[in-house]
Design a protein around this motif. Structure first.
Motif, PDB file in Angstrom:
ATOM      1  N   PRO A  15       0.295  30.638  -9.655  1.00 48.91           N
ATOM      2  CA  PRO A  15       0.116  32.054  -9.323  1.00 48.91           C
ATOM      3  C   PRO A  15       1.058  32.949 -10.122  1.00 48.91           C
ATOM      4  CG  PRO A  15       0.728  30.780  -7.370  1.00 48.91           C
ATOM      5  CD  PRO A  15       0.711  29.839  -8.512  1.00 48.91           C
ATOM      6  N   SER A  16       0.604  34.163 -10.376  1.00 44.93           N
ATOM      7  CA  SER A  16       1.425  35.148 -11.082  1.00 44.93           C
ATOM      8  C   SER A  16       2.763  35.281 -10.337  1.00 44.93           C
ATOM      9  CB  SER A  16       0.697  36.496 -11.084  1.00 44.93           C
ATOM     10  OG  SER A  16       1.496  37.450 -11.719  1.00 44.93           O
ATOM     11  N   GLY A  17       3.853  35.146 -11.095  1.00 47.46           N
ATOM     12  CA  GLY A  17       5.178  35.310 -10.492  1.00 47.46           C
ATOM     13  C   GLY A  17       5.804  34.017 -10.032  1.00 47.46           C
ATOM     14  N   HIS A  55       4.848  36.869 -27.354  1.00 42.68           N
ATOM     15  CA  HIS A  55       4.465  36.624 -25.951  1.00 42.68           C
ATOM     16  C   HIS A  55       2.942  36.521 -25.838  1.00 42.68           C
ATOM     17  CE1 HIS A  55       8.497  38.411 -25.767  1.00 42.68           C
ATOM     18  NE2 HIS A  55       8.666  37.591 -24.742  1.00 42.68           N
ATOM     19  N   TYR A  56       2.253  37.391 -26.525  1.00 41.38           N
ATOM     20  CA  TYR A  56       0.777  37.433 -26.560  1.00 41.38           C
ATOM     21  C   TYR A  56       0.342  38.027 -27.888  1.00 41.38           C
ATOM     22  CZ  TYR A  56       0.080  36.565 -21.506  1.00 41.38           C
ATOM     23  OH  TYR A  56       0.033  35.994 -20.266  1.00 41.38           O
ATOM     24  N   PHE A  57      -0.953  37.768 -28.235  1.00 41.16           N
ATOM     25  CA  PHE A  57      -1.594  38.626 -29.240  1.00 41.16           C
ATOM     26  C   PHE A  57      -2.267  39.729 -28.419  1.00 41.16           C
ATOM     27  CE2 PHE A  57      -0.605  36.025 -32.737  1.00 41.16           C
ATOM     28  CZ  PHE A  57      -0.849  34.692 -32.421  1.00 41.16           C
ATOM     29  N   TYR A  83      -8.731  40.519 -20.035  1.00 44.56           N
ATOM     30  CA  TYR A  83      -9.136  39.266 -20.695  1.00 44.56           C
ATOM     31  C   TYR A  83      -7.889  38.464 -21.085  1.00 44.56           C
ATOM     32  CZ  TYR A  83     -14.114  40.252 -21.884  1.00 44.56           C
ATOM     33  OH  TYR A  83     -15.463  40.468 -21.871  1.00 44.56           O
ATOM     34  N   TYR A  84      -8.005  37.162 -21.010  1.00 43.57           N
ATOM     35  CA  TYR A  84      -6.969  36.256 -21.533  1.00 43.57           C
ATOM     36  C   TYR A  84      -7.695  35.094 -22.208  1.00 43.57           C
ATOM     37  CZ  TYR A  84      -3.696  38.644 -18.381  1.00 43.57           C
ATOM     38  OH  TYR A  84      -2.923  39.587 -17.746  1.00 43.57           O
ATOM     39  N   GLY A  85      -7.169  34.604 -23.341  1.00 45.49           N
ATOM     40  CA  GLY A  85      -7.844  33.480 -24.004  1.00 45.49           C
ATOM     41  C   GLY A  85      -6.912  32.732 -24.945  1.00 45.49           C
ATOM     42  N   ILE A 105      -1.954  28.961 -18.636  1.00 43.14           N
ATOM     43  CA  ILE A 105      -3.219  29.683 -18.395  1.00 43.14           C
ATOM     44  C   ILE A 105      -3.619  29.609 -16.927  1.00 43.14           C
ATOM     45  CG2 ILE A 105      -3.994  29.240 -20.749  1.00 43.14           C
ATOM     46  CD1 ILE A 105      -5.783  27.045 -19.775  1.00 43.14           C
ATOM     47  N   GLU A 106      -4.489  30.521 -16.504  1.00 42.77           N
ATOM     48  CA  GLU A 106      -4.883  30.551 -15.093  1.00 42.77           C
ATOM     49  C   GLU A 106      -5.994  29.524 -14.842  1.00 42.77           C
ATOM     50  OE1 GLU A 106      -8.220  32.094 -14.509  1.00 42.77           O
ATOM     51  OE2 GLU A 106      -7.918  31.471 -16.586  1.00 42.77           O
ATOM     52  N   VAL A 107      -6.379  29.444 -13.583  1.00 40.19           N
ATOM     53  CA  VAL A 107      -7.199  28.311 -13.129  1.00 40.19           C
ATOM     54  C   VAL A 107      -8.571  28.243 -13.799  1.00 40.19           C
ATOM     55  CG1 VAL A 107      -8.229  27.285 -11.063  1.00 40.19           C
ATOM     56  CG2 VAL A 107      -5.974  28.278 -10.927  1.00 40.19           C
ATOM     57  N   GLY A 139      10.442  41.350  -7.525  1.00 38.13           N
ATOM     58  CA  GLY A 139      11.756  41.319  -8.184  1.00 38.13           C
ATOM     59  C   GLY A 139      11.645  41.466  -9.695  1.00 38.13           C
ATOM     60  N   ARG A 140      10.529  41.012 -10.275  1.00 36.78           N
ATOM     61  CA  ARG A 140      10.385  41.080 -11.735  1.00 36.78           C
ATOM     62  C   ARG A 140      10.168  42.514 -12.186  1.00 36.78           C
ATOM     63  NH1 ARG A 140       5.680  37.426 -14.145  1.00 36.78           N
ATOM     64  NH2 ARG A 140       4.371  39.118 -13.325  1.00 36.78           N
ATOM     65  N   GLN A 141       9.671  43.339 -11.282  1.00 40.06           N
ATOM     66  CA  GLN A 141       9.463  44.778 -11.564  1.00 40.06           C
ATOM     67  C   GLN A 141       8.622  44.993 -12.827  1.00 40.06           C
ATOM     68  OE1 GLN A 141      13.549  46.259 -11.531  1.00 40.06           O
ATOM     69  NE2 GLN A 141      13.456  46.487  -9.319  1.00 40.06           N
TER      70      GLN A 141
HETATM   71  N1  LIG Z   1      -7.388  31.545 -19.077  1.00 34.20           N
HETATM   72  C1  LIG Z   1      -6.255  32.011 -19.620  1.00 34.20           C
HETATM   73  N2  LIG Z   1      -5.280  32.499 -18.803  1.00 34.20           N
HETATM   74  C2  LIG Z   1      -4.152  32.943 -19.408  1.00 34.20           C
HETATM   75  C3  LIG Z   1      -3.929  32.905 -20.786  1.00 34.20           C
HETATM   76  N3  LIG Z   1      -2.688  33.422 -21.049  1.00 34.20           N
HETATM   77  C4  LIG Z   1      -2.143  33.755 -19.841  1.00 34.20           C
HETATM   78  N4  LIG Z   1      -3.027  33.466 -18.865  1.00 34.20           N
HETATM   79  C5  LIG Z   1      -2.874  33.606 -17.417  1.00 34.20           C
HETATM   80  O1  LIG Z   1      -3.204  34.902 -17.023  1.00 34.20           O
HETATM   81  C6  LIG Z   1      -2.487  35.206 -15.828  1.00 34.20           C
HETATM   82  C7  LIG Z   1      -1.787  36.529 -15.991  1.00 34.20           C
HETATM   83  O2  LIG Z   1      -0.801  36.391 -16.999  1.00 34.20           O
HETATM   84  P1  LIG Z   1       0.281  37.581 -17.131  1.00 34.20           P
HETATM   85  O3  LIG Z   1      -0.457  38.881 -17.115  1.00 34.20           O
HETATM   86  O4  LIG Z   1       1.164  37.262 -18.309  1.00 34.20           O
HETATM   87  O5  LIG Z   1       1.033  37.504 -15.755  1.00 34.20           O
HETATM   88  P2  LIG Z   1       2.063  36.429 -15.153  1.00 34.20           P
HETATM   89  O6  LIG Z   1       1.285  35.250 -14.655  1.00 34.20           O
HETATM   90  O7  LIG Z   1       2.669  37.176 -14.009  1.00 34.20           O
HETATM   91  O8  LIG Z   1       3.029  36.046 -16.218  1.00 34.20           O
HETATM   92  C8  LIG Z   1      -1.484  34.067 -15.611  1.00 34.20           C
HETATM   93  O9  LIG Z   1      -2.001  33.159 -14.641  1.00 34.20           O
HETATM   94  C9  LIG Z   1      -1.442  33.392 -16.960  1.00 34.20           C
HETATM   95  O10 LIG Z   1      -1.153  31.975 -16.831  1.00 34.20           O
HETATM   96  C10 LIG Z   1      -4.993  32.380 -21.612  1.00 34.20           C
HETATM   97  O11 LIG Z   1      -4.902  32.280 -22.835  1.00 34.20           O
HETATM   98  N5  LIG Z   1      -6.113  31.946 -20.976  1.00 34.20           N
END
Ligand SMILES: Nc1nc2c(ncn2[C@@H]2O[C@H](COP(=O)(O)OP(=O)(O)O)[C@@H](O)[C@H]2O)c(=O)[nH]1
Ligand SMILES: Nc1ncnc2c1ncn2[C@@H]1O[C@H](COP(=O)(O)OP(=O)(O)O)[C@@H](O)[C@H]1O
Length: 297
Positions: A15-17, A55-57, A83-85, A105-107, A139-141
């Protein structure tokens, strides 16, 4: 690189955080783990201190959608409105260079990777409590109260999916979580270990424990399985392959290892009194009338 080392895609979700970034930044400093971090693509706005390409593109929706169309991503997903990828090229390059690659990455994305890629090692990070998760996010603010609420709601949907991962690790302290994940990587031969892993040492202790305290139950189990064979419930081949002592040692070792990964002090696995006490409870979960074992937690 010694022959038995197998480099892996290491999926770390949670989970986030929960502490994914904090833990990964410590893991990556340990050179013997040969961990390279896959930099994801996202349409989310950069947080304070986040650097594009590190950290990201950070891209626009249009750029992200063209990356999808051009099959440039191993997986992608939407998370709380962005979007995340994972860009494919970098991951493949690093694996070819003999490195393990961490995908944080998330689930939804993890499910795609586990399904489509081979030799994936998957780890789900858990907070000690939901309250602690909320405290860390606040706390991360880094997010507005509204986004924090959305992310906590998302966490309530993600946590029940933790058992689709090979390992569940509690992040009570970063140090304890890093020790656990390091042992998992060594146990899975994704990283060189300079001696027996904690898992190896636990298995030796478990073998002594079973030999000294539980051979009565081993023999009883063997007799019950022989009756299964005599009554045609199992085949002679299944009976011949069944080694009750080895099976008991393996079951008890794996269950206790996973239990402490998910909730406990990792060093307790080398404490004989702790192990003996836990085994007394785990013994009640073994079905001595079958060779198939289904554990409900
Ligand atoms: N599917 C997928 N999830 C990603 C990727 N990069 C980050 N995430 C996920 O996206 C969610 C949100 O990431 P972020 O906005 O950085 O928030 P954080 O989890 O609080 O660090 C987190 O669960 C990350 O693990 C990715 O490339 N693909
Ligand atoms: N074990 C821990 N105990 C207390 N705070 C932690 C722990 N791990 C991480 N944190 C803090 O929690 C917040 C979220 O951590 P972070 O690594 O950004 O999580 P994620 O990457 O999973 O979103 C950060 O402020 C971090 O310093």
């Amino acid at each position: 690189m010694s022959s038995n080392i197998k480099r892996r895609i290491v999926v770390i979700s949670g989970p986030s955080g929960v502490g994914k970034g904090s833990i990964n930044s410590v893991l990556r400093k340990d050179k013997h783990l040969s961990l390279e971090y896959s930099v994801s693509m996202t349409t989310r706005e950069p947080r304070n201190g986040e650097i594009d390409g590190v950290h990201y593109f950070f891209v626009t929706n249009e750029e992200f959608e063209s990356a999808i169309a051009n099959h440039e991503l191993i997986e992608h997903a939407q998370f709380v409105g962005n979007y995340y990828g994972t860009p494919r090229k970098y991951v493949e390059q690093q694996l070819q260079n003999g490195k393990n690659v961490i995908l944080e990455i998330e689930v939804d994305g993890a499910t795609q990777v586990i399904k489509n890629e081979k030799d994936v090692l998957s780890i789900f990070l858990m907070p000690p409590t939901l309250q602690e998760l909320a405290n860390r996010l606040q706390g991360r603010q880094s997010e507005t109260p509204e986004v924090i609420k959305q992310r906590l709601d998302k966490a309530l949907l993600e946590v029940p999916l933790k058992h689709t991962y090979q390992y569940v690790v509690e992040n009570d302290t970063v140090e304890n979580a890093v020790a656990k994940i390091t042992d998992i990587l060594e146990k899975e031969n994704a990283a060189q270990s300079d001696g027996p892993t904690v898992f190896d040492r636990l298995k030796v202790m478990m073998g002594n424990l079973v030999e000294n305290n539980y051979m009565f139950f081993v023999e009883n189990w063997e007799m019950n399985v022989k009756i299964l064979r005599d009554n045609g419930v199992i085949t002679t081949e299944e009976f011949n392959d069944f080694d009750a002592k080895e099976k008991m040692i393996n079951i008890l070792t794996a269950r206790l290892y996973h239990r402490v990964l998910a909730h406990g002090e990792f060093s307790d696995l080398l404490d004989r009194d702790f192990v003996e006490n836990q085994v007394q409870r785990l013994m009640f979960k073994i079905n001595f009338f079958s060779i198939e074992q289904k554990f409900e937690e």
